[in-house]
Scaffold this motif. Structure first.
Motif, mmCIF file in Angstrom:
data_model
loop_
_atom_site.group_PDB
_atom_site.id
_atom_site.type_symbol
_atom_site.label_atom_id
_atom_site.label_comp_id
_atom_site.label_asym_id
_atom_site.label_seq_id
_atom_site.Cartn_x
_atom_site.Cartn_y
_atom_site.Cartn_z
ATOM 1 N N PHE A 132 -11.075 5.365 -27.787
ATOM 2 C CA PHE A 132 -10.455 5.708 -29.062
ATOM 3 C C PHE A 132 -9.040 5.156 -29.232
ATOM 4 O O PHE A 132 -8.554 5.076 -30.361
ATOM 5 N N LEU A 133 -8.381 4.807 -28.142
ATOM 6 C CA LEU A 133 -7.009 4.329 -28.247
ATOM 7 C C LEU A 133 -6.940 3.028 -29.039
ATOM 8 O O LEU A 133 -7.785 2.145 -28.859
ATOM 9 N N PRO A 134 -5.929 2.880 -29.892
ATOM 10 C CA PRO A 134 -5.720 1.585 -30.538
ATOM 11 C C PRO A 134 -5.215 0.577 -29.505
ATOM 12 O O PRO A 134 -4.811 0.959 -28.400
ATOM 13 N N PRO A 135 -5.243 -0.694 -29.823
ATOM 14 C CA PRO A 135 -4.766 -1.691 -28.857
ATOM 15 C C PRO A 135 -3.285 -1.494 -28.522
ATOM 16 O O PRO A 135 -2.491 -1.056 -29.364
ATOM 17 N N ALA A 136 -2.921 -1.810 -27.296
ATOM 18 C CA ALA A 136 -1.513 -1.850 -26.907
ATOM 19 C C ALA A 136 -0.840 -2.995 -27.679
ATOM 20 O O ALA A 136 -1.498 -3.978 -28.028
ATOM 21 N N ARG A 192 1.499 6.930 -16.639
ATOM 22 C CA ARG A 192 1.561 5.805 -15.705
ATOM 23 C C ARG A 192 0.514 4.748 -16.034
ATOM 24 O O ARG A 192 0.807 3.560 -16.101
ATOM 25 N N TRP A 193 -0.741 5.179 -16.247
ATOM 26 C CA TRP A 193 -1.755 4.162 -16.546
ATOM 27 C C TRP A 193 -1.621 3.636 -17.969
ATOM 28 O O TRP A 193 -1.933 2.464 -18.232
ATOM 29 N N LEU A 194 -1.135 4.477 -18.872
ATOM 30 C CA LEU A 194 -0.925 4.000 -20.238
ATOM 31 C C LEU A 194 0.146 2.908 -20.288
ATOM 32 O O LEU A 194 -0.040 1.867 -20.938
#
Length: 269
Positions: free
Chosen positions: A44-48, A64-66
């Motif tokens: 669900f996350l939008p692109p970085a 940390r992983w984000l």
């Protein structure tokens, strides 16, 4: 708005009793929780490099992983020890999920992967979710984790001491009231049902709400094996339990067997 205060037993628990930075790496079911939370959010996350507000993010385990994946993360937590630890990972500040200092529509994602655990009053939980909806942009993602209502039943059965009078009474109270008073062991906590978590996100004005079982229906097998003498769960068992979590997703009746729940919703456009 008057600034809410953190229950003193919660402050004490996370400041002096446990180091939350170790919880998701020191046990097999903790590793499963981390892996599955990352897996589910990744859908669900939008692109970085989207902006993520990690509310109640503790010492920064998820931040940390984000950040490693390229996201722009700011963490807010009510425990000073957590903020100090998280500041080595991303920007971090003291704050309460129920009264965020961030401006309206300033983040692409707001995640609450801990605050709902420790808000026994529904009004406080909905207020925290309202705040998340306020600071996320229109159409943005809000993700909220909860402890499953029945997790203590599975956990203490796996640890082979549910039959003791104290544990049987304590777990029965949780099943009846949904609240643990924090007198020993864990701290003041609220335990959700899946449909209840979905309703609270909807009550906060979020739409397209979905709820997932994080660890799936077989997680307590890892707990049971780890509690026995010997080397603990091997990779085959871990992978089988992980596969069970993925396989169970289409069946909402199996939500009740997971240790944690993860709900996602969108702010209206």
């Amino acid at each position: 708005m008057s600034h809410p205060t953190l229950a003193p037993e919660i402050e004490h628990f996370y400041s002096e009793v446990v180091d939350e930075s170790d919880r998701l790496s020191m046990s097999a079911d903790g590793r499963l929780e981390l892996l599955r939370t990352r897996e589910l959010l990744g859908r669900f996350l939008p692109p970085a490099p989207a902006r993520v507000l990690d509310v109640g993010g503790g010492p920064g385990v998820h931040a940390r992983w984000l950040t490693a994946d390229g996201y722009d993360v700011h963490l807010v937590d009510p425990v000073a020890r957590h903020v100090e630890q998280a500041a080595t990972v991303c920007s971090a500040s003291l704050g309460d999920a129920r009264a965020l200092e961030e401006g309206d529509a300033t983040y692409d994602v707001v995640q609450l992967l801990g605050p709902l655990y420790h808000l026994p009053e529904r009004a406080d939980r909905v207020q925290a979710l309202n705040e998340a909806r306020r600071v996320v942009r229109p159409g943005g993602l809000v993700a909220a984790a909860a402890i499953n209502r029945y997790s203590s039943l599975f956990e203490h059965s796996a640890l082979a001491h549910l039959h003791t009078p104290r544990l049987e009474s304590s777990v029965s109270d949780i099943l009846r009231t949904a609240v643990y008073d924090g007198r020993r062991g864990f701290t003041l906590s609220y335990f959700h049902r899946g449909e209840e978590l979905a309703e609270e996100l909807s009550a906060a004005g979020l739409c397209d709400v979905e709820v997932f079982g994080v660890e799936g229906p077989a997680w307590s097998m890892l707990k049971a094996v780890e509690n026995q003498p010997g080397p603990g769960p091997d990779e085959a068992l871990f992978t089988s339990v992980l596969t069970a979590a993925r396989t169970a997703e289409p069946y909402p009746e199996l939500l009740a067997a997971s240790s944690h729940l993860l709900a996602v919703g969108r702010s209206p456009r």
